[in-house]
Scaffold this motif. Sequence first.
Motif, PDB file in Angstrom:
ATOM      1  N   THR A  64      51.007  31.283  70.096  1.00 27.94           N
ATOM      2  CA  THR A  64      52.073  30.459  70.670  1.00 27.94           C
ATOM      3  C   THR A  64      51.840  28.985  70.360  1.00 27.94           C
ATOM      4  O   THR A  64      52.754  28.272  69.934  1.00 27.94           O
ATOM      5  N   ILE A  65      50.624  28.532  70.529  1.00 30.88           N
ATOM      6  CA  ILE A  65      50.291  27.134  70.224  1.00 30.88           C
ATOM      7  C   ILE A  65      50.501  26.866  68.739  1.00 30.88           C
ATOM      8  O   ILE A  65      51.060  25.835  68.347  1.00 30.88           O
ATOM      9  N   GLY A  66      50.089  27.801  67.878  1.00 29.61           N
ATOM     10  CA  GLY A  66      50.267  27.639  66.436  1.00 29.61           C
ATOM     11  C   GLY A  66      51.725  27.546  66.041  1.00 29.61           C
ATOM     12  O   GLY A  66      52.108  26.694  65.228  1.00 29.61           O
ATOM     13  N   LEU A  67      52.567  28.409  66.597  1.00 32.87           N
ATOM     14  CA  LEU A  67      53.999  28.357  66.285  1.00 32.87           C
ATOM     15  C   LEU A  67      54.637  27.078  66.820  1.00 32.87           C
ATOM     16  O   LEU A  67      55.521  26.513  66.180  1.00 32.87           O
ATOM     17  N   VAL A 106      58.637  29.583  72.356  1.00 35.28           N
ATOM     18  CA  VAL A 106      57.874  30.642  71.696  1.00 35.28           C
ATOM     19  C   VAL A 106      57.398  31.651  72.737  1.00 35.28           C
ATOM     20  O   VAL A 106      56.871  31.282  73.780  1.00 35.28           O
ATOM     21  N   LEU A 107      57.613  32.922  72.433  1.00 32.44           N
ATOM     22  CA  LEU A 107      57.122  34.015  73.268  1.00 32.44           C
ATOM     23  C   LEU A 107      56.429  35.016  72.351  1.00 32.44           C
ATOM     24  O   LEU A 107      57.040  35.541  71.413  1.00 32.44           O
ATOM     25  N   VAL A 108      55.149  35.256  72.611  1.00 31.20           N
ATOM     26  CA  VAL A 108      54.378  36.231  71.835  1.00 31.20           C
ATOM     27  C   VAL A 108      53.671  37.145  72.821  1.00 31.20           C
ATOM     28  O   VAL A 108      52.930  36.680  73.683  1.00 31.20           O
ATOM     29  N   GLN A 109      53.918  38.438  72.707  1.00 29.25           N
ATOM     30  CA  GLN A 109      53.225  39.437  73.519  1.00 29.25           C
ATOM     31  C   GLN A 109      52.534  40.402  72.570  1.00 29.25           C
ATOM     32  O   GLN A 109      53.195  41.065  71.769  1.00 29.25           O
ATOM     33  N   LEU A 110      51.221  40.447  72.645  1.00 29.44           N
ATOM     34  CA  LEU A 110      50.455  41.333  71.787  1.00 29.44           C
ATOM     35  C   LEU A 110      49.952  42.528  72.568  1.00 29.44           C
ATOM     36  O   LEU A 110      49.607  42.408  73.745  1.00 29.44           O
ATOM     37  N   SER A 161      59.273  35.949  69.702  1.00 27.17           N
ATOM     38  CA  SER A 161      60.548  35.243  69.588  1.00 27.17           C
ATOM     39  C   SER A 161      60.288  33.746  69.632  1.00 27.17           C
ATOM     40  O   SER A 161      59.330  33.285  70.250  1.00 27.17           O
ATOM     41  N   PHE A 162      61.141  33.006  68.922  1.00 30.29           N
ATOM     42  CA  PHE A 162      61.029  31.560  68.896  1.00 30.29           C
ATOM     43  C   PHE A 162      62.334  30.966  68.415  1.00 30.29           C
ATOM     44  O   PHE A 162      63.226  31.668  67.952  1.00 30.29           O
ATOM     45  N   ARG A 163      62.419  29.632  68.518  1.00 32.72           N
ATOM     46  CA  ARG A 163      63.642  28.916  68.179  1.00 32.72           C
ATOM     47  C   ARG A 163      63.270  27.632  67.453  1.00 32.72           C
ATOM     48  O   ARG A 163      62.215  27.053  67.704  1.00 32.72           O
ATOM     49  N   GLN A 164      64.154  27.185  66.556  1.00 30.54           N
ATOM     50  CA  GLN A 164      63.949  25.908  65.876  1.00 30.54           C
ATOM     51  C   GLN A 164      65.280  25.194  65.756  1.00 30.54           C
ATOM     52  O   GLN A 164      66.277  25.787  65.335  1.00 30.54           O
ATOM     53  N   GLU A 165      65.285  23.921  66.132  1.00 29.03           N
ATOM     54  CA  GLU A 165      66.480  23.092  66.014  1.00 29.03           C
ATOM     55  C   GLU A 165      66.595  22.599  64.579  1.00 29.03           C
ATOM     56  O   GLU A 165      65.624  22.133  64.001  1.00 29.03           O
ATOM     57  N   PRO A 204      56.195  32.035  59.334  1.00 29.08           N
ATOM     58  CA  PRO A 204      54.826  32.415  59.034  1.00 29.08           C
ATOM     59  C   PRO A 204      54.747  33.922  58.801  1.00 29.08           C
ATOM     60  O   PRO A 204      55.285  34.700  59.588  1.00 29.08           O
ATOM     61  N   ILE A 205      54.114  34.342  57.723  1.00 29.01           N
ATOM     62  CA  ILE A 205      54.073  35.762  57.364  1.00 29.01           C
ATOM     63  C   ILE A 205      52.628  36.189  57.161  1.00 29.01           C
ATOM     64  O   ILE A 205      51.834  35.475  56.556  1.00 29.01           O
ATOM     65  N   LEU A 206      52.305  37.364  57.664  1.00 29.16           N
ATOM     66  CA  LEU A 206      50.969  37.917  57.482  1.00 29.16           C
ATOM     67  C   LEU A 206      50.750  38.333  56.031  1.00 29.16           C
ATOM     68  O   LEU A 206      51.683  38.769  55.365  1.00 29.16           O
TER      69      LEU A 206
END
Length: 187
Positions: free
Chosen positions: A24-27, A35-39, A53-57, A135-137
């Motif tokens: 989340t901090i990285g995104l 940013v919402l990340v659930q692992l 999930s995330f958003r960008q203006e 960002p892609i793995l």
Amino acid sequence: LFLGLLVLLGLYLLLPLVASAILTIGLNRYGYEHVLVQLGYPGLRGMRIPVVSFRQELGREKLLVSLTNIDIGYSLPQLLQGRVGRVVLPDVALQILNTHSRGEPEGEQTSADRIDEVESPWSLLTAGDLLHRLPILPFDEVQLDRVTIFREQATGPLRKVNVSGALMYRDGEIGGQLSFQGNESAS
């Protein structure tokens, strides 16, 4: 020995929470908001990620990205090399929505809006641009079951596009087969 096992169990139980916070901090640093990340818990051969999930203006538009029920398959040698074998994305939604100024009716378009449409980063967007922003793995294969791309500003059959298929990464190149279908159009 018992205390060591207890510490290892505690670290394993905290791993998804800590890793989610780091991602989340990285995104957020990458420029994304909300940013919402659930692992899920990692297993020996893979792990599930329930939600990202995330958003960008982007000027007069905003990008909303939602990925659900991601499966990541790997082997220990792949992880040691910094990559994963397979990523399955069963449900991905990309929405590009208009942002309206407060106090301005949504239906009315000003001359500033028309200028922003031309200058919008999405007006000349390519698939490569979109992938570059996300960002892609490092992966060997990505399976896309359903990707829905919606752009509020677009008209006609390409306002909402559904994509499915598989991408493979081999020798530094990405190849594969994708199917695109717009509303009321043949694939």
